[in-house]
Motif scaffolding. Structure first.
Motif, PDB file in Angstrom:
ATOM      1  N   THR A   1      46.224  47.282  39.326  1.00  0.00           N
ATOM      2  CA  THR A   1      46.330  46.091  40.415  1.00  0.00           C
ATOM      3  C   THR A   1      45.281  45.185  39.703  1.00  0.00           C
ATOM      4  O   THR A   1      44.118  45.218  39.481  1.00  0.00           O
ATOM      5  CB  THR A   1      45.944  46.398  41.747  1.00  0.00           C
ATOM      6  OG1 THR A   1      46.919  47.206  42.196  1.00  0.00           O
ATOM      7  CG2 THR A   1      45.994  45.176  42.583  1.00  0.00           C
ATOM      8  N   GLU A   2      45.801  43.817  39.506  1.00  0.00           N
ATOM      9  CA  GLU A   2      45.092  42.756  39.018  1.00  0.00           C
ATOM     10  C   GLU A   2      44.577  41.952  40.144  1.00  0.00           C
ATOM     11  O   GLU A   2      44.871  41.110  40.735  1.00  0.00           O
ATOM     12  CB  GLU A   2      45.896  41.747  38.225  1.00  0.00           C
ATOM     13  CG  GLU A   2      46.591  42.280  37.023  1.00  0.00           C
ATOM     14  CD  GLU A   2      47.265  41.478  36.338  1.00  0.00           C
ATOM     15  OE1 GLU A   2      46.973  40.874  35.121  1.00  0.00           O
ATOM     16  OE2 GLU A   2      48.312  40.768  36.908  1.00  0.00           O
ATOM     17  N   TRP A   3      43.467  42.814  40.757  1.00  0.00           N
ATOM     18  CA  TRP A   3      42.496  42.367  41.876  1.00  0.00           C
ATOM     19  C   TRP A   3      42.202  40.906  42.030  1.00  0.00           C
ATOM     20  O   TRP A   3      42.351  40.245  43.170  1.00  0.00           O
ATOM     21  CB  TRP A   3      41.608  43.392  42.238  1.00  0.00           C
ATOM     22  CG  TRP A   3      41.959  44.698  42.635  1.00  0.00           C
ATOM     23  CD1 TRP A   3      41.492  45.808  41.790  1.00  0.00           C
ATOM     24  CD2 TRP A   3      42.583  45.220  43.934  1.00  0.00           C
ATOM     25  NE1 TRP A   3      42.225  46.924  42.304  1.00  0.00           N
ATOM     26  CE2 TRP A   3      42.726  46.732  43.695  1.00  0.00           C
ATOM     27  CE3 TRP A   3      43.046  44.394  44.948  1.00  0.00           C
ATOM     28  CZ2 TRP A   3      43.278  47.287  44.786  1.00  0.00           C
ATOM     29  CZ3 TRP A   3      43.506  45.247  45.984  1.00  0.00           C
ATOM     30  CH2 TRP A   3      43.639  46.738  45.641  1.00  0.00           C
ATOM     31  N   HIS A   4      41.701  40.135  40.954  1.00  0.00           N
ATOM     32  CA  HIS A   4      41.308  38.957  40.736  1.00  0.00           C
ATOM     33  C   HIS A   4      42.288  37.859  41.254  1.00  0.00           C
ATOM     34  O   HIS A   4      42.251  37.155  41.673  1.00  0.00           O
ATOM     35  CB  HIS A   4      40.340  38.767  39.557  1.00  0.00           C
ATOM     36  CG  HIS A   4      41.358  38.986  38.314  1.00  0.00           C
ATOM     37  ND1 HIS A   4      41.964  39.969  38.082  1.00  0.00           N
ATOM     38  CD2 HIS A   4      41.621  38.129  37.369  1.00  0.00           C
ATOM     39  CE1 HIS A   4      42.941  39.900  37.034  1.00  0.00           C
ATOM     40  NE2 HIS A   4      42.502  38.770  36.454  1.00  0.00           N
ATOM     41  N   LEU A   5      43.448  38.372  40.475  1.00  0.00           N
ATOM     42  CA  LEU A   5      44.574  37.362  40.806  1.00  0.00           C
ATOM     43  C   LEU A   5      45.228  37.726  42.236  1.00  0.00           C
ATOM     44  O   LEU A   5      45.612  36.727  42.823  1.00  0.00           O
ATOM     45  CB  LEU A   5      45.682  37.767  39.745  1.00  0.00           C
ATOM     46  CG  LEU A   5      45.320  37.299  38.226  1.00  0.00           C
ATOM     47  CD1 LEU A   5      46.456  37.538  37.332  1.00  0.00           C
ATOM     48  CD2 LEU A   5      44.843  35.717  38.193  1.00  0.00           C
ATOM     49  N   LEU A   6      45.031  38.881  42.743  1.00  0.00           N
ATOM     50  CA  LEU A   6      45.968  39.289  43.883  1.00  0.00           C
ATOM     51  C   LEU A   6      45.129  38.519  44.928  1.00  0.00           C
ATOM     52  O   LEU A   6      45.702  37.960  46.021  1.00  0.00           O
ATOM     53  CB  LEU A   6      45.816  40.805  44.210  1.00  0.00           C
ATOM     54  CG  LEU A   6      46.219  41.269  45.520  1.00  0.00           C
ATOM     55  CD1 LEU A   6      47.859  40.761  45.661  1.00  0.00           C
ATOM     56  CD2 LEU A   6      46.402  42.789  45.546  1.00  0.00           C
ATOM     57  N   MET A   7      43.652  38.577  44.820  1.00  0.00           N
ATOM     58  CA  MET A   7      42.905  37.849  45.895  1.00  0.00           C
ATOM     59  C   MET A   7      42.879  36.471  45.983  1.00  0.00           C
ATOM     60  O   MET A   7      43.037  35.905  46.781  1.00  0.00           O
ATOM     61  CB  MET A   7      41.353  38.392  45.578  1.00  0.00           C
ATOM     62  CG  MET A   7      41.105  39.752  45.997  1.00  0.00           C
ATOM     63  SD  MET A   7      41.323  40.527  47.444  1.00  0.00           S
ATOM     64  CE  MET A   7      42.830  41.358  47.176  1.00  0.00           C
ATOM     65  N   ALA A   8      43.026  35.744  44.884  1.00  0.00           N
ATOM     66  CA  ALA A   8      43.355  34.259  44.727  1.00  0.00           C
ATOM     67  C   ALA A   8      44.745  33.967  45.269  1.00  0.00           C
ATOM     68  O   ALA A   8      44.631  32.929  45.866  1.00  0.00           O
ATOM     69  CB  ALA A   8      43.511  34.097  42.971  1.00  0.00           C
TER      70      ALA A   8
ATOM     71  N   SER B   1      36.237  38.069  36.728  1.00  0.00           N
ATOM     72  CA  SER B   1      37.197  38.513  35.717  1.00  0.00           C
ATOM     73  C   SER B   1      37.770  39.894  36.181  1.00  0.00           C
ATOM     74  O   SER B   1      36.971  40.462  37.063  1.00  0.00           O
ATOM     75  CB  SER B   1      36.640  38.583  34.445  1.00  0.00           C
ATOM     76  OG  SER B   1      35.561  39.370  34.459  1.00  0.00           O
ATOM     77  N   LEU B   2      38.646  40.339  35.645  1.00  0.00           N
ATOM     78  CA  LEU B   2      39.289  41.865  35.964  1.00  0.00           C
ATOM     79  C   LEU B   2      38.065  42.746  35.691  1.00  0.00           C
ATOM     80  O   LEU B   2      38.160  43.823  36.360  1.00  0.00           O
ATOM     81  CB  LEU B   2      40.494  41.985  35.294  1.00  0.00           C
ATOM     82  CG  LEU B   2      41.211  43.355  35.447  1.00  0.00           C
ATOM     83  CD1 LEU B   2      41.355  43.465  36.802  1.00  0.00           C
ATOM     84  CD2 LEU B   2      42.358  43.574  34.703  1.00  0.00           C
ATOM     85  N   GLY B   3      37.384  42.407  34.412  1.00  0.00           N
ATOM     86  CA  GLY B   3      36.408  43.675  34.258  1.00  0.00           C
ATOM     87  C   GLY B   3      35.290  43.673  35.118  1.00  0.00           C
ATOM     88  O   GLY B   3      34.637  44.573  35.131  1.00  0.00           O
TER      89      GLY B   3
ATOM     90  N   VAL C   1      35.416  43.089  38.438  1.00  0.00           N
ATOM     91  CA  VAL C   1      35.696  43.215  40.067  1.00  0.00           C
ATOM     92  C   VAL C   1      35.206  44.418  40.455  1.00  0.00           C
ATOM     93  O   VAL C   1      34.689  44.565  41.717  1.00  0.00           O
ATOM     94  CB  VAL C   1      37.339  43.356  40.117  1.00  0.00           C
ATOM     95  CG1 VAL C   1      37.780  43.636  41.731  1.00  0.00           C
ATOM     96  CG2 VAL C   1      37.974  41.953  39.806  1.00  0.00           C
ATOM     97  N   MET C   2      35.262  45.743  39.789  1.00  0.00           N
ATOM     98  CA  MET C   2      34.566  46.824  40.040  1.00  0.00           C
ATOM     99  C   MET C   2      33.414  47.367  39.871  1.00  0.00           C
ATOM    100  O   MET C   2      33.056  48.493  39.662  1.00  0.00           O
ATOM    101  CB  MET C   2      35.616  48.012  39.820  1.00  0.00           C
ATOM    102  CG  MET C   2      37.088  47.844  40.404  1.00  0.00           C
ATOM    103  SD  MET C   2      37.156  47.953  42.135  1.00  0.00           S
ATOM    104  CE  MET C   2      38.909  47.693  42.451  1.00  0.00           C
ATOM    105  N   SER C   3      32.668  46.410  39.345  1.00  0.00           N
ATOM    106  CA  SER C   3      31.532  46.459  38.599  1.00  0.00           C
ATOM    107  C   SER C   3      30.321  47.191  39.829  1.00  0.00           C
ATOM    108  O   SER C   3      30.385  46.786  40.994  1.00  0.00           O
ATOM    109  CB  SER C   3      30.583  45.375  38.255  1.00  0.00           C
ATOM    110  OG  SER C   3      30.731  44.065  39.133  1.00  0.00           O
ATOM    111  N   LEU C   4      29.490  47.970  39.521  1.00  0.00           N
ATOM    112  CA  LEU C   4      28.420  48.440  40.264  1.00  0.00           C
ATOM    113  C   LEU C   4      27.178  48.385  39.872  1.00  0.00           C
ATOM    114  O   LEU C   4      26.873  48.572  38.640  1.00  0.00           O
ATOM    115  CB  LEU C   4      28.659  50.064  40.336  1.00  0.00           C
ATOM    116  CG  LEU C   4      29.912  50.554  41.079  1.00  0.00           C
ATOM    117  CD1 LEU C   4      30.066  52.186  41.370  1.00  0.00           C
ATOM    118  CD2 LEU C   4      30.105  50.020  42.655  1.00  0.00           C
TER     119      LEU C   4
END
Length: 284
Positions: A246-253, A45-47, A49-52
């Motif tokens: 940027t919607e990284w999850h959709l961009l990567m898909a 999910s978008l939330g 993607v950048m988790s640490l």
């Protein structure tokens, strides 16, 4: 039983072979890391993607991301536009380059070597040199915002692929041409019925080169295509990027979907691709 010196040179000690395989496996592993991260991101999910710390394996697989790329933007239209342009480019490049290569390799005519050298010299020109003049020509022809500027140049040959095919055609024995002429074949008949059927590896290599270049082309569509409904995949990927986020999850898909045809074609045609590259250096 005697062993030739060539066999001795080709035989590697067991530790060298094991070390070579270890290096190749390690190199392949590091090369696959970006692809693995792309696949992992496309299922988040978008939330998250950048988790640490970063999650290589998502806790929840969001397969709906692949459906969303077709629902939120006309991605299917982008795919169709890219397929049409790419197929026209591949066919045009094979037809034009093979005809020119046949003339350089199999026919005898005055000025052949000079024109061949001039053609090779054009390989030294970077595409940025001809970009503006070519754009001006298509603008005066009122072809901007159409696929013609992206397709037409590929129906007019190309120095590198023409050289590749010419080298392969020269490896085909000229006796086949003489036999075909005795049977009444014209030059075009020799090209169509003798040379092309024997050149499948080289033609496959040309098709793969052209498919990869046209499918992933970003600069050409960016210059000539202005209407959103005419975008290709390369331009369509920008739909998931905004000025603020940027919607990284959709961009990567979407990137994985765009990359899949190139990977599949190379995987299934790699035998012909390798043969075409190897045999172009053999002159009969």
């Amino acid at each position: 039983m005697t062993v030739s010196a060539h066999d001795n040179r080709q035989r590697l000690p067991a530790w060298e072979a094991a070390l070579s395989h270890l290096v190749l496996v390690a190199g392949g592993f590091f090369l696959m890391i970006p692809l693995a991260w792309m696949l992992s991101t496309s299922l988040k999910s978008l939330g998250t993607v950048m988790s640490l710390p970063p999650e290589w394996i998502p806790r929840t697989f969001h397969w709906e991301n692949y459906a969303d790329i077709f629902r939120l933007v006309p991605f299917g239209r982008y795919v169709w536009n890219t397929v049409v342009i790419t197929l026209l480019d591949v066919v045009g490049k094979i037809v034009s380059c093979s005809l020119v290569a046949f003339a350089f390799a199999r026919l005898r005519w005055r000025g052949r070597e000079v024109l061949f050298l001039i053609m090779l010299a054009t390989m030294m020109l970077p595409p940025q040199v001809t970009m503006i003049p070519q754009f001006v020509v298509f603008k005066h022809m009122e072809l901007i915002d159409t696929i013609v500027p992206l397709v037409l140049p590929n129906w007019l040959g190309g120095p590198f692929l023409t050289f590749l095919l010419r080298q392969f055609f020269m490896s085909i024995p000229l006796d086949l041409d003489d036999a075909a002429r005795i049977d009444g074949a014209s030059n075009f008949g020799i090209y169509w019925r003798v040379v092309l059927p024997l050149s499948k590896p080289a033609l496959a290599a040309v098709a793969i080169f052209m498919f990869n270049g046209s499918w992933n082309d970003f600069f050409g569509p960016l210059i000539y295509l202005h209407s959103r409904d005419k975008y290709t995949i390369a331009l369509g990927l920008r739909s998931f990027q905004d000025q603020n986020y940027t919607e990284w999850h959709l961009l990567m898909a979407a990137s994985l979907v765009a990359m899949l045809p190139v990977v599949l074609i190379f995987f299934f045609a790699q035998k012909y691709f390798i043969q075409g590259i190897v045999f172009t250096g053999v002159k009969g």
